[in-house]
Enzyme design. Structure first.
Site, PDB file in Angstrom:
ATOM      1  N   GLU A   1       0.861  -1.174   0.000  1.00  0.00           N
ATOM      2  CA  GLU A   1       0.000   0.000   0.000  1.00  0.00           C
ATOM      3  C   GLU A   1       0.900   1.227   0.000  1.00  0.00           C
ATOM      4  O   GLU A   1       1.777   1.360   0.854  1.00  0.00           O
ATOM      5  CB  GLU A   1      -0.902   0.024   1.233  1.00  0.00           C
ATOM      6  CG  GLU A   1      -1.947  -1.070   1.262  1.00  0.00           C
ATOM      7  CD  GLU A   1      -2.794  -1.037   2.524  1.00  0.00           C
ATOM      8  OE1 GLU A   1      -2.600  -0.108   3.345  1.00  0.00           O
ATOM      9  OE2 GLU A   1      -3.633  -1.924   2.692  1.00  0.00           O
TER      10      GLU A   1
ATOM     11  N   ASP B   1      -5.696   9.425   9.814  1.00  0.00           N
ATOM     12  CA  ASP B   1      -4.374   8.944  10.187  1.00  0.00           C
ATOM     13  C   ASP B   1      -3.921   9.507  11.526  1.00  0.00           C
ATOM     14  O   ASP B   1      -4.222  10.639  11.888  1.00  0.00           O
ATOM     15  CB  ASP B   1      -3.357   9.312   9.095  1.00  0.00           C
ATOM     16  CG  ASP B   1      -3.600   8.546   7.820  1.00  0.00           C
ATOM     17  OD1 ASP B   1      -3.628   7.305   7.893  1.00  0.00           O
ATOM     18  OD2 ASP B   1      -3.786   9.172   6.761  1.00  0.00           O
TER      19      ASP B   1
ATOM     20  N   TYR C   1     -10.401  -4.653   3.618  1.00  0.00           N
ATOM     21  CA  TYR C   1      -9.489  -4.172   4.661  1.00  0.00           C
ATOM     22  C   TYR C   1     -10.305  -3.986   5.933  1.00  0.00           C
ATOM     23  O   TYR C   1     -11.150  -3.098   6.009  1.00  0.00           O
ATOM     24  CB  TYR C   1      -8.866  -2.853   4.205  1.00  0.00           C
ATOM     25  CG  TYR C   1      -7.769  -2.297   5.092  1.00  0.00           C
ATOM     26  CD1 TYR C   1      -7.715  -2.532   6.456  1.00  0.00           C
ATOM     27  CD2 TYR C   1      -6.768  -1.494   4.545  1.00  0.00           C
ATOM     28  CE1 TYR C   1      -6.709  -2.017   7.262  1.00  0.00           C
ATOM     29  CE2 TYR C   1      -5.745  -0.962   5.333  1.00  0.00           C
ATOM     30  CZ  TYR C   1      -5.743  -1.228   6.694  1.00  0.00           C
ATOM     31  OH  TYR C   1      -4.754  -0.694   7.485  1.00  0.00           O
TER      32      TYR C   1
END
Length: 270
Positions: free
Chosen positions: A49, A60, A175
């Site tokens: 990734e 994040d 994911y």
């Protein structure tokens, strides 16, 4: 078969999970980042990734926020990220690369131009964290039409009523974000991950990769016994942050990747 389909099928035949590694494109600089990218497969990464730097990485944690800032300060752009993939593909035509990030830079670049150039460069999949399935027409539909997989994120809060909608047009792999929160957050228990994977398998036949909070070979091995893929990002990015120079950053990232790969490979199943 796409590269992602082929890779997961091959690893299933081997009886082991994939090591999926995340690094931010352009961190700590273009040349060092490219060296890391090129070195990851030999160090044991099965899927890569590659983060697309963006000024507002809201999903994040601190580690990847700082990686994004280092990359942007070093002059990284979306065009340069696509160029990195092109340069990677000169020597490697088998390792899948998934671009991960946010929609804004792609929108500004132009969706049609981005999809065309991503396909030409050798990108295999996209993870766009701020584009829910209700907005498939924006990017998922044209990307998949071009042969680029669109990978969905699922979380502990994605309930059974929502899952079918999220997974309806997913491709490549799923994911599973094992903890609620931003990247680099604490890790979930193996019991919680096992339960979540069993629930997801009732909704999809796609491979399931688990990420967030995995930092050590031991943690990677534990998840590898449960999932089809083990995703590690912040731990690798931290190796760049703590390095004294670019050469050490490359060495340290690839060393940790190798250690994580050994953990995943020891956890063979079947």
């Amino acid at each position: 078969m796409s590269r992602l389909e082929q890779r997961f099928a091959d690893l299933k035949a081997e009886g082991r999970a994939a090591l999926v590694t995340f690094v931010t494109a352009g961190d700590p600089g273009y040349d060092a980042s490219l060296a890391i990218l090129k070195g990851l497969p030999a160090a044991g990464a099965d899927v890569i990734e590659l983060g697309m730097p963006f000024t507002d990485p809201m999903a994040d944690g601190v580690a990847i926020q700082l990686a994004t800032l280092r990359a942007l300060n070093a002059g990284q752009t979306l065009a340069k990220t696509l160029q990195m993939v092109r340069e990677f593909r000169v020597d490697n035509t088998t390792t899948p690369i998934v671009l991960m990030g946010y929609y804004n830079p792609i929108h500004r670049f132009g969706v049609q131009a981005f999809v065309e150039q991503a396909k030409e460069a050798g990108v295999d999949g996209l993870i766009i964290v701020d584009l829910p399935p209700e907005h498939d027409a924006e990017l998922a539909t044209p990307a998949q039409a071009a042969g680029i997989d669109f990978i969905r994120l699922t979380t502990p809060t994605t309930d059974d009523a929502r899952l079918p909608r999220v997974l309806e047009r997913s491709s490549g792999f799923v994911y599973y974000v094992s903890v609620a929160g931003v990247t680099g957050a604490g890790s979930a228990t193996t019991e919680a991950v096992s339960s979540a994977i069993n629930r997801l398998r009732r909704h999809t036949d796609l491979p399931i990769s688990v990420g967030f909070g995995i930092r050590t070979p031991e943690q990677a091995a534990a998840i590898a016994r449960l999932a089809d893929g083990v995703v590690v990002g912040s731990a690798l990015v931290d190796k760049i942050a703590t390095a004294n120079d670019f050469d050490q950053a490359v060495k340290n990232v690839l060393q940790l990747c190798s250690e994580l790969s050994q953990g995943v490979r020891k956890a063979r199943v079947g």
